[in-house]
Scaffold this active site. Sequence first.
Site, PDB file in Angstrom:
ATOM      1  N   ASN A 122     -32.048 -34.133 -89.780  1.00  0.00           N
ATOM      2  CA  ASN A 122     -31.483 -32.791 -89.606  1.00  0.00           C
ATOM      3  C   ASN A 122     -30.021 -32.813 -90.063  1.00  0.00           C
ATOM      4  O   ASN A 122     -29.529 -33.844 -90.503  1.00  0.00           O
ATOM      5  CB  ASN A 122     -31.622 -32.347 -88.141  1.00  0.00           C
ATOM      6  N   LYS A 130     -44.551 -46.833-100.828  1.00  0.00           N
ATOM      7  CA  LYS A 130     -44.179 -45.478-101.241  1.00  0.00           C
ATOM      8  C   LYS A 130     -45.440 -44.625-101.442  1.00  0.00           C
ATOM      9  O   LYS A 130     -46.395 -45.086-102.090  1.00  0.00           O
ATOM     10  CB  LYS A 130     -43.385 -45.558-102.539  1.00  0.00           C
ATOM     11  N   PHE A 141     -27.217 -30.634 -74.658  1.00  0.00           N
ATOM     12  CA  PHE A 141     -26.788 -29.613 -75.606  1.00  0.00           C
ATOM     13  C   PHE A 141     -27.994 -28.736 -75.919  1.00  0.00           C
ATOM     14  O   PHE A 141     -29.135 -29.134 -75.699  1.00  0.00           O
ATOM     15  CB  PHE A 141     -26.239 -30.253 -76.888  1.00  0.00           C
ATOM     16  N   LYS A 182     -33.941 -24.663 -70.728  1.00  0.00           N
ATOM     17  CA  LYS A 182     -33.802 -26.124 -70.913  1.00  0.00           C
ATOM     18  C   LYS A 182     -33.113 -26.759 -69.703  1.00  0.00           C
ATOM     19  O   LYS A 182     -33.470 -27.853 -69.277  1.00  0.00           O
ATOM     20  CB  LYS A 182     -32.991 -26.435 -72.181  1.00  0.00           C
ATOM     21  N   LYS A 196     -35.498 -29.423 -67.965  1.00  0.00           N
ATOM     22  CA  LYS A 196     -35.099 -30.831 -68.129  1.00  0.00           C
ATOM     23  C   LYS A 196     -34.316 -31.347 -66.906  1.00  0.00           C
ATOM     24  O   LYS A 196     -33.854 -32.482 -66.913  1.00  0.00           O
ATOM     25  CB  LYS A 196     -34.281 -31.001 -69.411  1.00  0.00           C
TER      26      LYS A 196
HETATM   27  N1  CTP Z   1     -33.221 -33.967 -76.812  1.00  0.00           N
HETATM   28  C1  CTP Z   1     -33.602 -35.228 -76.436  1.00  0.00           C
HETATM   29  N2  CTP Z   1     -34.740 -35.780 -76.930  1.00  0.00           N
HETATM   30  C2  CTP Z   1     -35.514 -35.105 -77.797  1.00  0.00           C
HETATM   31  C3  CTP Z   1     -35.135 -33.794 -78.199  1.00  0.00           C
HETATM   32  C4  CTP Z   1     -33.974 -33.241 -77.690  1.00  0.00           C
HETATM   33  O1  CTP Z   1     -32.891 -35.862 -75.641  1.00  0.00           O
HETATM   34  N3  CTP Z   1     -36.610 -35.675 -78.270  1.00  0.00           N
HETATM   35  C5  CTP Z   1     -31.985 -33.400 -76.218  1.00  0.00           C
HETATM   36  C6  CTP Z   1     -30.884 -33.111 -77.211  1.00  0.00           C
HETATM   37  O2  CTP Z   1     -30.059 -34.257 -77.378  1.00  0.00           O
HETATM   38  C7  CTP Z   1     -30.154 -31.974 -76.538  1.00  0.00           C
HETATM   39  C8  CTP Z   1     -31.235 -31.254 -75.763  1.00  0.00           C
HETATM   40  O3  CTP Z   1     -32.327 -32.161 -75.656  1.00  0.00           O
HETATM   41  O4  CTP Z   1     -29.210 -32.452 -75.586  1.00  0.00           O
HETATM   42  C9  CTP Z   1     -31.733 -29.973 -76.375  1.00  0.00           C
HETATM   43  O5  CTP Z   1     -32.085 -30.197 -77.712  1.00  0.00           O
HETATM   44  P1  CTP Z   1     -32.564 -28.976 -78.626  1.00  0.00           P
HETATM   45  O6  CTP Z   1     -32.953 -29.516 -79.966  1.00  0.00           O
HETATM   46  O7  CTP Z   1     -31.573 -27.848 -78.566  1.00  0.00           O
HETATM   47  O8  CTP Z   1     -33.832 -28.429 -77.868  1.00  0.00           O
HETATM   48  P2  CTP Z   1     -35.216 -29.052 -77.606  1.00  0.00           P
HETATM   49  O9  CTP Z   1     -35.288 -29.493 -76.199  1.00  0.00           O
HETATM   50  O10 CTP Z   1     -35.559 -30.071 -78.645  1.00  0.00           O
HETATM   51  O11 CTP Z   1     -36.129 -27.770 -77.753  1.00  0.00           O
HETATM   52  P3  CTP Z   1     -36.361 -26.823 -79.051  1.00  0.00           P
HETATM   53  O12 CTP Z   1     -36.268 -27.737 -80.249  1.00  0.00           O
HETATM   54  O13 CTP Z   1     -37.687 -26.240 -78.837  1.00  0.00           O
HETATM   55  O14 CTP Z   1     -35.253 -25.797 -79.009  1.00  0.00           O
END
Ligand code: CTP
Length: 396
Positions: A209, A288, A323, A337, A341
């Site tokens: 990303n 590959k 975050f 979240k 969480k």
């Molecule tokens: N996070 C994590 N482990 C993952 C995915 C996300 O610890 N496998 C944590 C990120 O570091 C961040 C938080 O979860 O602190 C929220 O991440 P975000 O990408 O905004 O949301 P998601 O929980 O992944 O949900 P969505 O992608 O559906 O918005």
Amino acid sequence: MLKNKRIILGISGGIAAYKMANVASMLVKLGADVHVIMTEAATHFITPQTFEVLTKNKCYVDIFERDGNIHVPHVTLATTADAFLIAPATADVVGKIANGIADDMLTSTILPALCPVIIAPSMNVHMYENKIVQSNIDKLKSFGYEIIEAASGYLACGDVGKGKLPSEEILVDYILKACAKEKDLAGKNILVTAGPTKESIDPVRYITNHSTGKMGYAIAKMAMLRGANVTLVTGETNITPPSFVDVVKVISAKDMYEAVTSRRDSQDIIIKSAAVADYRPINVAEDKIKKSDGDMSIPLERTDDILAYLGANKKPGQFICGFSMETQNMLENSRAKLVKKNVDMIAANNLKQEGAGFGTDTNIITLITKDEVVELPMLSKDAVADSILDAILSNV
Ligand code: CTP
């Protein structure tokens, strides 16, 4: 960062004295009031006038020289300074300080100093390794002086080895650590995650990303400057991690999960600013993947949600901040979240807002806890980091 801070630079007679012009200039640019004291030997390598121009303050060499602006300069400077860096510190100056000798302006200013004193010994490798010098350095450490270890490399005399003055950036980092911020996080163990994860498809390709790590690195830096013991678990980025933090480099979401969960027990605060992949390829091809005429799809599986694991297995008294990056319904999704969480705070940002999100030097954050929602204006990522740490401190 050094506004209203008085910094003394003590320069003794080594060839590396020339580097201190850059250090003085960097400190002035950070807002510091810089005062330079040179030994007579140092003036053979660089002139006092260079420092007077750069700092707009008198550069002291002779203790008996009068200065109409400052009364008894060696005592006044020593007792009003916020940090004192002696660099390069020659074997002679190291030996004098270690034995309480104060026979010139520099050494006489060190004895009454009330602020953190940082000493960067720099000399020929054989002088540096000499047992008398090493014993003097040990003595200085035992008195509470902070010693910056000499760097290794090609030395001016032609020898290769330990004895170089570290880079100007490192010297400035020591000063920042000593006095840039109040140490309101002293004694706290803080783990910060930052950057993107990479999930391999085959030996050539991966899924990732746009995270650059800037936000997480800013949090790690500010927490370190505020006195915390910081562990930074970071995906691959192009930026230099802050000094004085324990850096753990990871690639994938699985690596990050292992790095974080194996360290979580000893942490008081965990801040998860990394952009972790939610999915990874089910199979990683050993060779590959060759193209064919048709379209293709890659079957993906869920990664472990690290933040959810931390929330579900929270230690008593531990503070967990996640975050949330959204492009729509930021508040509602981020609140969900927080609850799902089981974390203490979510720092939410909307990627579509100008000045927020990936790669920028600014961010626009909303801090969400179970009791309140605080919207911050657009701030530098350093200032956002400070606000997040302030909010955590007021909630622990
Ligand atoms: N996070 C994590 N482990 C993952 C995915 C996300 O610890 N496998 C944590 C990120 O570091 C961040 C938080 O979860 O602190 C929220 O991440 P975000 O990408 O905004 O949301 P998601 O929980 O992944 O949900 P969505 O992608 O559906 O918005």
